[in-house]
Design an enzyme around this catalytic site. Structure first.
Site, mmCIF file in Angstrom:
data_model
loop_
_atom_site.group_PDB
_atom_site.id
_atom_site.type_symbol
_atom_site.label_atom_id
_atom_site.label_comp_id
_atom_site.label_asym_id
_atom_site.label_seq_id
_atom_site.Cartn_x
_atom_site.Cartn_y
_atom_site.Cartn_z
ATOM 1 N N CYS A 29 55.881 18.552 23.110
ATOM 2 C CA CYS A 29 55.029 19.242 22.622
ATOM 3 C C CYS A 29 55.844 20.458 21.785
ATOM 4 O O CYS A 29 55.180 20.871 20.688
ATOM 5 C CB CYS A 29 53.959 19.846 23.604
ATOM 6 S SG CYS A 29 54.670 20.738 25.059
ATOM 7 N N HIS A 45 53.069 23.465 28.429
ATOM 8 C CA HIS A 45 52.452 22.863 27.471
ATOM 9 C C HIS A 45 52.424 23.896 26.179
ATOM 10 O O HIS A 45 52.573 25.153 26.256
ATOM 11 C CB HIS A 45 50.969 22.418 27.382
ATOM 12 C CG HIS A 45 50.322 21.576 26.389
ATOM 13 N ND1 HIS A 45 50.861 20.516 25.941
ATOM 14 C CD2 HIS A 45 49.343 21.908 25.591
ATOM 15 C CE1 HIS A 45 50.189 20.134 24.931
ATOM 16 N NE2 HIS A 45 49.202 20.745 24.742
ATOM 17 N N ASP A 52 46.610 21.004 18.498
ATOM 18 C CA ASP A 52 47.246 20.623 19.678
ATOM 19 C C ASP A 52 47.288 19.253 19.628
ATOM 20 O O ASP A 52 46.180 18.438 19.711
ATOM 21 C CB ASP A 52 46.413 20.894 21.104
ATOM 22 C CG ASP A 52 47.013 20.309 22.465
ATOM 23 O OD1 ASP A 52 47.802 19.812 22.227
ATOM 24 O OD2 ASP A 52 46.400 20.411 23.365
#
Length: 194
Positions: A21, A74, A90
């Site tokens: 991520c 994250h 996202d």
């Protein structure tokens, strides 16, 4: 329904590697910088973690039904837009891309009031230009002890700077004394950003 000016490619055309991520968000920032699709000063990279590196997030692709995914950390991209709702980008979420911060907060973060204290989340918020200049990862955190990959890495070369090949922990750390940006308790950012 409000039309959103797109600053990134559509989700399917973004550079994306599952379980990377931080690099996915780096690539989003790089795209905006190169294509000049939005003022870079509107963009903030948000690392979500805590001191135990165990944080729940809902509405993630790897989730099952209404159960949260427990990540060690994250990373999302936040666009703070003047006179408009802030947006979250996202690539691991099943929510819209982008998604309003209010909706993302309600659906993906939810409230810490109903979560055990050891799972309470903190946020490290870094201006996108600072992230592009300072972030580096040699991807060693994704290697097993025998050197094999936990998950296949991106096909492009690792992100590095002149000063560092690996400083990911400085971004994941939720100690205000470490790294770049500012550390917040989660509800401050959600309530404090339009």
């Amino acid at each position: 329904m409000t039309t959103v000016h797109r600053i990134t490619p559509i989700r399917e055309n973004c550079v994306y590697t599952s379980c990377y991520c931080e690099e996915n968000v780096w690539k989003l920032c790089e795209f905006v910088q190169k294509e000049r699709t939005a003022p870079l000063e509107q963009l903030f990279v948000v690392f979500i973690s805590n001191d135990r590196r165990m944080i729940p997030l809902w509405k993630q692709k790897s989730g099952h039904g209404d159960q949260p995914v427990i990540w060690d950390y994250h990373v999302i991209l936040l666009q703070a837009r003047p006179q408009s709702d802030s947006l979250v980008y996202d690539l691991d979420s099943v929510l819209s891309f982008p998604c309003s911060l209010r909706l993302y907060g309600a659906m993906a973060f939810r409230s810490d009031r109903h979560i055990r204290p050891e799972y309470h989340r903190k946020l490290r918020v870094i201006p996108a230009d600072s992230f592009l200049l300072n972030f580096a990862s040699d991807r060693s955190h994704m290697r097993n002890p025998d050197g094999t990959w936990k998950m296949p890495p991106p096909l492009y070369a690792p992100v590095q700077t002149a000063e560092s090949q690996m400083n990911l922990d400085d971004f994941i750390s939720m100690s205000p004394a470490d790294g770049w940006g500012t550390v917040y308790i989660i509800f401050i950012l959600i309530l404090g950003v339009k």
